[in-house]
Design an enzyme around this catalytic site. Sequence first.
Site, PDB file in Angstrom:
ATOM      1  CD  GLU A 173     -43.305  11.446  -0.297  1.00 50.73           C
ATOM      2  OE1 GLU A 173     -42.372  11.619   1.033  1.00 50.73           O
ATOM      3  OE2 GLU A 173     -42.960  12.269  -0.425  1.00 50.73           O
ATOM      4  CE  LYS A 227     -45.651  12.497   2.401  1.00 49.80           C
ATOM      5  NZ  LYS A 227     -45.928  12.805   2.779  1.00 49.80           N
TER       6      LYS A 227
HETATM    7  P1  13P Z   1     -46.017  17.821  -0.838  1.00 48.51           P
HETATM    8  O1  13P Z   1     -48.304  17.128   0.120  1.00 48.51           O
HETATM    9  O2  13P Z   1     -46.908  18.796  -0.416  1.00 48.51           O
HETATM   10  O3  13P Z   1     -46.548  17.142  -2.021  1.00 48.51           O
HETATM   11  O4  13P Z   1     -45.575  17.021   0.589  1.00 48.51           O
HETATM   12  C1  13P Z   1     -45.835  16.127   1.166  1.00 48.51           C
HETATM   13  C2  13P Z   1     -44.354  15.421   1.456  1.00 48.51           C
HETATM   14  O5  13P Z   1     -44.079  15.221   2.750  1.00 48.51           O
HETATM   15  C3  13P Z   1     -42.945  15.484   0.647  1.00 48.51           C
HETATM   16  O6  13P Z   1     -42.683  14.277   0.541  1.00 48.51           O
END
Ligand code: 13P
Length: 338
Positions: free
Chosen positions: A177, A219
């Site tokens: 991510e 992600k």
């Molecule tokens: P949000 O969808 O609230 O951005 O959170 C996703 C997430 O896991 C952020 O690390």
Amino acid sequence: MTSVELNSIALSMVARKKGILAADESVGTMTKRLESVNVESTEETRRQWRQLLFQTPDLADYISGVIMYDETIRQSDDTGISFVDLLSSQNVISGIKVDNSTHDLAGAPSEFITEGLDGLRSRLSDYYQLGARFAKWRALLVVGQNKPSDYAINTNAHALGRYSSLCQEQGLVPIVEPEVLMDGTHSIDACLSVTTRVLKSVFVELGNQNIDLTGIVLKPNMVISGSDAIERASAEEVARKTVDCFLETVPADVPGIAFLSGGQGDVESVVNLNEINKIANSENLPWEITYSYGRGLQSAPLRTWSGKSENIASAQNAFHKRCIDSSAAREGIYISST
Ligand code: 13P
């Protein structure tokens, strides 16, 4: 864990019609969210909130996996069934956030590095024993004047590679991510340029560190205008620029992309995902494209619940509605009901 097994978990995480619920808020973040609806944050109220989500009827029709926090993955429902067992009895895969949050990056004012690599191998092994089959690590990049620096991009990408390598060694699929933060007045083109630089660097590092790309889930943020931009790009433009960015940077071996919502409004996160999947349906893109929303799935039901047991059913209905809309958007068939 073989490459085939990691790939099979990754494919299950991005299965058609489903997405991943991010319920991995740290105690600090969950406290802010609970206090915003006037609920005191205690281990017990945090457990009650997660139980409400995980016991929502038909959860598995929309949710393939749940990302938990260290506290949550060790908790149980009212009857003593562990959350991991509760989820796996519904065919929902357990995941775990393993980073230790973002910290100031030395030598780069107002930029950040995600920590948590020390001791990660043994923590991953413990989480595997607890039943986790995937993990999450979030890097945070800020858009601003001369930001992000190459230094911030490259150090964060390197850490994502180190984390991914340890995950795959320990039998967990890494969710990779790299979040380009939406905060700011920047244009969608600034987001496009930064997201392209970030993703290029991430895949260079994953390649250098021998990551099996068939056993990860990416992600990312969508390519989107800053939240305070004077003019915000349309959903069609968001979708086109997001897809073009990924075609340039994300190898076809990656099984799936699961977007974060990143502070987008509830409707916005669904409409944008829907437009992206409309392109995916017509252009035969190489990856599955779905959601891994935290706020995007939880904000409405959390407001409805507000800590009251008499609101549990209506909060579960509100969560169910967010799931139905997100799932339709994941297929590119969402129709607004308003
Ligand atoms: P949000 O969808 O609230 O951005 O959170 C996703 C997430 O896991 C952020 O690390």
